[in-house]
Design a protein around this motif. Sequence first.
Motif, PDB file in Angstrom:
ATOM      1  N   ASP A   1       2.159   3.415  -3.138  1.00 40.73           N
ATOM      2  CA  ASP A   1       1.331   4.370  -3.870  1.00 40.73           C
ATOM      3  C   ASP A   1       0.625   5.418  -3.016  1.00 40.73           C
ATOM      4  OD1 ASP A   1       1.837   3.120  -6.404  1.00 40.73           O
ATOM      5  OD2 ASP A   1       0.517   1.504  -5.770  1.00 40.73           O
ATOM      6  N   GLU A   2       0.533   5.172  -1.713  1.00 37.75           N
ATOM      7  CA  GLU A   2      -0.170   6.120  -0.842  1.00 37.75           C
ATOM      8  C   GLU A   2       0.332   5.936   0.588  1.00 37.75           C
ATOM      9  OE1 GLU A   2      -4.343   4.298   0.376  1.00 37.75           O
ATOM     10  OE2 GLU A   2      -4.003   4.067  -1.775  1.00 37.75           O
ATOM     11  N   PRO A   3       0.172   6.958   1.436  1.00 36.10           N
ATOM     12  CA  PRO A   3       0.598   6.812   2.829  1.00 36.10           C
ATOM     13  C   PRO A   3      -0.131   5.647   3.497  1.00 36.10           C
ATOM     14  CG  PRO A   3       0.152   9.108   2.329  1.00 36.10           C
ATOM     15  CD  PRO A   3      -0.327   8.302   1.146  1.00 36.10           C
TER      16      PRO A   3
ATOM     17  N   LYS B   1       0.827  -1.203   0.000  1.00 32.64           N
ATOM     18  CA  LYS B   1       0.000   0.000   0.000  1.00 32.64           C
ATOM     19  C   LYS B   1       0.864   1.257   0.000  1.00 32.64           C
ATOM     20  CE  LYS B   1      -3.968   2.096   2.267  1.00 32.64           C
ATOM     21  NZ  LYS B   1      -4.896   2.066   3.382  1.00 32.64           N
TER      22      LYS B   1
ATOM     23  N   TRP C   1       5.289   5.596   2.811  1.00 36.86           N
ATOM     24  CA  TRP C   1       4.622   6.436   1.822  1.00 36.86           C
ATOM     25  C   TRP C   1       5.554   6.688   0.632  1.00 36.86           C
ATOM     26  CZ3 TRP C   1       6.348   8.236   6.537  1.00 36.86           C
ATOM     27  CH2 TRP C   1       7.304   9.249   6.532  1.00 36.86           C
TER      28      TRP C   1
END
Length: 143
Positions: free
Chosen positions: A69-71, A66, A80
């Motif tokens: 691509d995103e925090p 995860k 992140w």
Amino acid sequence: MGVLRPATVEVETSLRLVAPDATALPVRASLRYDPLDPYAVHVLFHAETVGGEPVSWSFARDLLVKGLDEPAGIGDVRVWPWSTPRGEFVALALSSPDGNALFEVPRSVLVRFLRRTYVVVPRGKESDHLDVDAAVARLLSAR
């Protein structure tokens, strides 16, 4: 003949420890994935002293995915995306009672490592590799 055990995935790499003044120091580390612990990835930081034991951090493989691509994450481990003029990285922030550390991990290294882990244990198939009896024994012996 016994069942063949899937191989552990291990990648040696150099991370950059980002100091509070924004300078960065290289740190030798290994990314490790053991199919017997199918939900977790491990980062081992290698001590520069002779005979120094590596310091290991373990956290969910999905957290690392995860964080590409995103925090992602709360508390002790946060991940992140981290873009710099030097290229694409992933920030790995670790917190413990001993202090906090922020590392830059090359994104390409993480992507290759994670792809290799999914070859060994595909996403959604982790429970097929989990040895519940061994996990319970480890938990009980940790007391």
